[in-house]
Structure formats: C-alpha cells, structure tokens
Design a protein around this motif. Structure first.
Motif: not given
Length: 587
Positions: A487-502
């Motif tokens: 869950s920790l890995r998914r959370a930080f992956a989602i946050m990072t990907l969102s920042i990169l895509f935005v």
C-alpha cells in the motif's frame, strides 16, 4: 435440428433484432427525415414489439432448463410492456380505451426497445483470456469504446443546435465519460435535449464503469459467469471473497439508483417552479444534476453553473448537491462497509437494551480503509471550509450573510473533491483560495468512487508515513494495524505519477498556448487529471493541440496512470528469488 441449435438461432435472431431497433432509435432521434421515413421507422418498431415477445417466449417452451425467478419476473415486465405498447398502436383499441392513450408515446417505445436490447445483450457471456488481454487493458478499452461511441452520438445533427466539430465532440464525450465536467461549449445552450441526454448516459456509464453494468446484467440473466470475470470484478468491488462479488455489484447499483432518486426528488422540491416552462423541464433538470452530482461529473445545464443569478442563493440546492458528491466520492466499498457497520451497531444496541446485564461483543466491522477515508474526508471538508471562508469572507462571499457564507464555503470546500460545480465567480477568487482548491483537487475523492484525484487514502498513507519516519519507526501503524508495504509503494507511485503527468500537461499546454497565464494552465491541468471540472475560464480558448492534451489528461486521470502502466508492463510471473537488501542514501 436439435433444440440447442434452435435456441441458439433464436437468441441470435432476437439479439440482432434488438440491436437494429436501437440503431433505428439513434437514426430516428439523431437525424431529420421526411414523413415517409418516419412511418417506415415506426413500422419497424411495431414489428420489433410483435416479434420480440414470441422470440423470448419460445425459449421458455423449448428449453428444459428452468429460468431463475428473477429472470422470469423481468421477462414478465417486458411481456406486459410490449403487449401494452403493441395494443396502444391500434387506433380502434386506443379510441375505445382511454387507458392505452397514456402508452401511445414514443418515449415508452424507446424505453421498451432499450430494455429489450439490454436483456438480449446480457445473454452473451463476457470471457476474458488473460493470454490475450489482461483486466487492466480491458478496463481501459471499455472507456475508450464508450468515449468513441459518445463522440459519434454527439455529432448527430439533432444532438446540437448548430453542429459540433469532431474535436469538440471528443472533448465533451471524454469529459462526460471521465466524469470531469470541463467543457469547450456550453452544455445548456449548445446541445439539444437529445444531446444533453447522451451526455447524461455517458456520465452514468462512465461514473459507475461500463464493466460494472455489463458484468452484473450478464450475471443476472445468465445466472453464472466465468472465473476470470469474477476475479476482475473482485478488485472493482473490493470484495473479500469471490462469492461476494455479484452481491456487492447488486448493492452498488441499488445504492447508486436510490441515492440518485432521493437526490433528484430533493432537488426537484428545492427548485422555483417559475424558472421552468414545463414540469418536464423541471424533472429533467433534477435528473441531470442529481446524476452529475452523485457521479462527481460537474456538468450543468446552466451557463454559469450554480453561480447563475437564479440559483446563486438557493442554498438547499447547494447542500443537496454537496451531500450527493460527497457520498459519490466516498467510494462504494466504504459505503457498503458503513452500511454493514450500521446493521451491527443497531443490532448491538438492540441486544444491549434487551439484555442489559450481558456484555455485547462489537466485532471489527468498520475496516481500516473505511476509518482512514472517513477521517481524511472529514479533515479535508472542515479544513477546506475554514480556509475558503477565511480567504473569501470579504471577497466573493461579501454579498452573503453568515449562514450563507458558511454554506457557500462548505460547497466551495467539497466541490473541488472532483465534483466541478461552482457557486461563486471563479475568476474573482483570491490567489490563496485558488491554491487551496488546487490542493483539494489534487487529492480528489476516495478509492472505488466515481471521483478522481490521487485519493484520500493515498494522502493519508503518505502523511502517516512521514510522521512514522519522523518518530523513528520502521513501519507505519494506525488504529492498532500496520499498513502493508504494498500500500505504501502504491501510494507513492500514484503521487509521483500524478505530479509527472500534470507537469507534462502544463509543459505541453504552455508550449501550444504560450499567451495563457501559468496559474490558469496549472489549475486546468490539475482539474483535468483529477477529473474535477473546475476552470478559471480558459477551456474554450484552448488551441486544438491543447484540447488534445487535456483530453489525454482527463483520460489518464480517470483510468489512473498506474493502471495504464500495469496494462502494458504487468508481469504476472512470480519472482522465486530475492536479492540482498541494501540501504540507499536519501537524506
């Protein structure tokens, strides 16, 4: 010829008959045609009604298998409706019996044919071969197909008053399916009632997911489904076991339609009748906004959303919509868990009242996920309301009394959570308020909901993680539970990907439209990725290239970048080895 072949031919014939009848409806509603063509189309409807009943009834006589009672009940309704509509087409019967005049309307025929088509389409089994396509790819493809169909439907001549370009139709369809709410043309004035109805259907299907509808109706009529389909829907419904999958699907659909019905009824009661020419217009307004609200879509038939002068101070309407998109944004797994907890809570108190001397055990019903989501949602709502009221007290809220300021602040705090409605002038907001809204938009709704964003549980886990690190702990703990490493890995992956895509979205739009203000572009990109729909008023001024960027941003935000990557990079092979662990210098 064996009876099985006869049954198969009947099923195929009935399906294609219903399919072409639906195509006829689209042709009928979407195009203008001469009188003789209308007569031919009406005749085809009549033939469909007359042939559809026997084609279903024959299968009951030929098949030895007993149809489930729920299917029999559904077919009885279809038989009755088809029979009433067929008799209502006969002039002699209609003239002698006034009762049939009520059913002599095209809307009833359209409804009957659509139900007939859904019934026949659901008889086909949805098979998933993981060697060819994985669930993530199927999920993405279902959205793409819905967007394309929606685009073509919105381009029909009678969907708009003056026509629409392919790019604008694609933008609107993507925004509706991805329940975003960003628009390049005004929904109320640009689209006809038929066009607005198409948008409404796209919002409902996009909000719940086309796979949810397809899987449940397939199971309803077939009585069974494949193991692969159950595995896929288990992830969608967050069910603990495969046996709970379709029970959860039924509850999801039931909860959705109940909330939307109650919401629509309350909205109807909160409206001023003098604002509408007919009762039908008032009903359509209520239905459109309750579905748009619960699905967190943000579409409105009003030019300035709820900032329209006639609706600006209608606080009951604002509160009703706020409750709708908060409930829709909580997520179906959370709502189901709260429902389960409510039953246990009532049962516990009843037993305590009945047997006060005996202790009553209350099991761990409200799970960790629900607790985290509910607490985080409450903090964001309260915090957002306080900040909004503080920054806008003497700005956009200066014309309100205190209770009005409080209601508008609550609405302004809850709508960035991917709902997209606005009750104040977005262009006049204070810079600090805009930053708060951007933060709330980035977080968005909760997992398994109709909303977007990185999700409340993601920001909660990230916060708990850095607090845990600050305290020197080697694990994250909350409510006497340890958060799983995955869950920790998914959370930080989602946050990072969102920042990169935005960030990529902002970069591309700034390149294609260099004259636009960076804050406006950033606000628009975050709104698109988090499927919010709020805008500072630049959407309609985008160039064609920037519109394509926003379309891709809305789609990536709705299906999630992690899902897109998993669709093409997922490797199901188990790793039967483990490398030595080594620390990496971080700070």
């Amino acid at each position: 010829m064996s009876k099985y072949k006869i049954l198969e031919y009947l099923r195929r014939f009935s399906f294609w008959l219903s399919f072409f009848a639906v195509i006829a409806i689209i042709f009928d509603l979407g195009f203008s045609h001469e009188k003789f063509v209308e007569i031919e189309i009406r005749t085809f409807y009549f033939i469909t009604l007359l042939v559809g009943i026997p084609s279903i009834a024959l299968r009951y006589f030929i098949a030895n298998d007993r149809f489930p009672n729920k299917v029999r009940f559904f077919d009885t309704i279809i038989f009755s409706l088809f029979g009433l509509l067929a008799l209502a087409q006969v002039d002699a019967i209609r003239e002698n019996l006034v009762f049939f005049e009520f059913f002599n309307k095209m809307g009833w025929i359209y409804l009957a044919i659509v139900i007939y088509f859904i019934r026949e389409l659901s008889r086909f089994e949805l098979k998933i071969d993981r060697e060819i396509i994985n669930p993530a790819q199927l999920f993405i493809i279902s959205f793409l197909i819905l967007i394309i169909i929606g685009t073509l439907c919105l381009m029909l001549p009678k969907a708009t008053h003056n026509g629409i370009s392919f790019l604008d139709a694609l933008f609107t369809s993507t925004s509706a399916v991805c329940v975003t709410g960003l628009i390049v043309v005004d929904t109320g004035s640009y689209f006809t009632t038929f066009g607005q109805s198409i948008i409404l259907v796209l919002i409902q299907l996009g909000g719940l997911g086309i796979m949810t509808f397809a899987s449940y109706f397939s199971y309803f009529f077939r009585g069974s489904t494949s193991y692969e389909n159950q595995l896929m829907m288990k992830n969608v419904t967050d069910s603990e076991t495969l046996g709970e999958v379709f029970s959860a699907l039924k509850k999801i659909l039931f909860i959705t339609f109940v909330f939307e019905f109650i919401g629509g009824l309350l909205i109807y009661m909160s409206l001023d009748p003098q604002l509408f020419e007919t009762v039908g217009d008032r009903i359509f307004f209520s239905v459109f906004h309750t579905i748009s609200g619960f699905c967190n879509a943000g579409f409105s038939t009003l030019e300035y959303s709820l900032y329209q002068p006639e609706y600006r101070f209608n606080f009951p309407l604002h509160i009703i919509l706020s409750v709708l998109f908060i409930l829709g944004g909580l997520g179906f797994p959370i709502v189901l868990n709260i429902y389960k907890y409510g039953k246990y809570f009532i049962k516990k108190n009843f037993l305590r009242f009945k047997r006060p001397d005996q202790p009553v055990h209350m099991p761990w019903v409200l799970n960790l996920n629900s607790r985290i989501v509910l607490v985080t949602t409450a903090i964001l709502l309260v915090g957002g309301t306080v900040f909004f009221m503080f920054f806008e007290y003497n700005n956009t809220l200066k014309d309100y009394n205190f209770l009005g300021k409080l209601a508008a602040s609550f609405f302004g705090s809850s709508t960035p959570r991917t709902a997209g409605f606005n009750s104040v002038d977005m262009g006049a907001l204070h810079f600090s308020t805009i930053m708060v809204i951007m933060f709330l938009m980035w977080i968005g709704a909760s997992p398994g909901s109709t909303g977007g964003g990185i999700k409340t549980s993601t920001i909660a886990i990230a916060t708990l993680n850095f607090l845990s690190l600050a305290k020197g702990k080697d694990r994250v703990e909350v409510y006497n539970r340890e958060i799983a490493n995955n869950s920790l890995r998914r959370a930080f992956a989602i946050m990072t990907l969102s920042i990169l895509f935005v960030g990529l979205s902002i970069l591309m739009i700034s390149y294609f439209d260099p004259d636009m203000h960076l804050l406006d572009v950033a606000f628009e990109s975050i709104s698109a990725y988090s499927t919010v729909g709020l805008s500072l008023g630049i959407t309609a001024n985008f160039s064609g290239a920037s519109k394509i960027v926003i379309i891709m941003t809305m789609f990536a935000g709705r299906v999630s970048m992690l899902t897109i990557m998993a669709a093409f990079l997922a490797d199901v092979k188990h790793l039967n080895y483990k490398y030595p662990t080594e620390e990496v210098l971080i700070n």
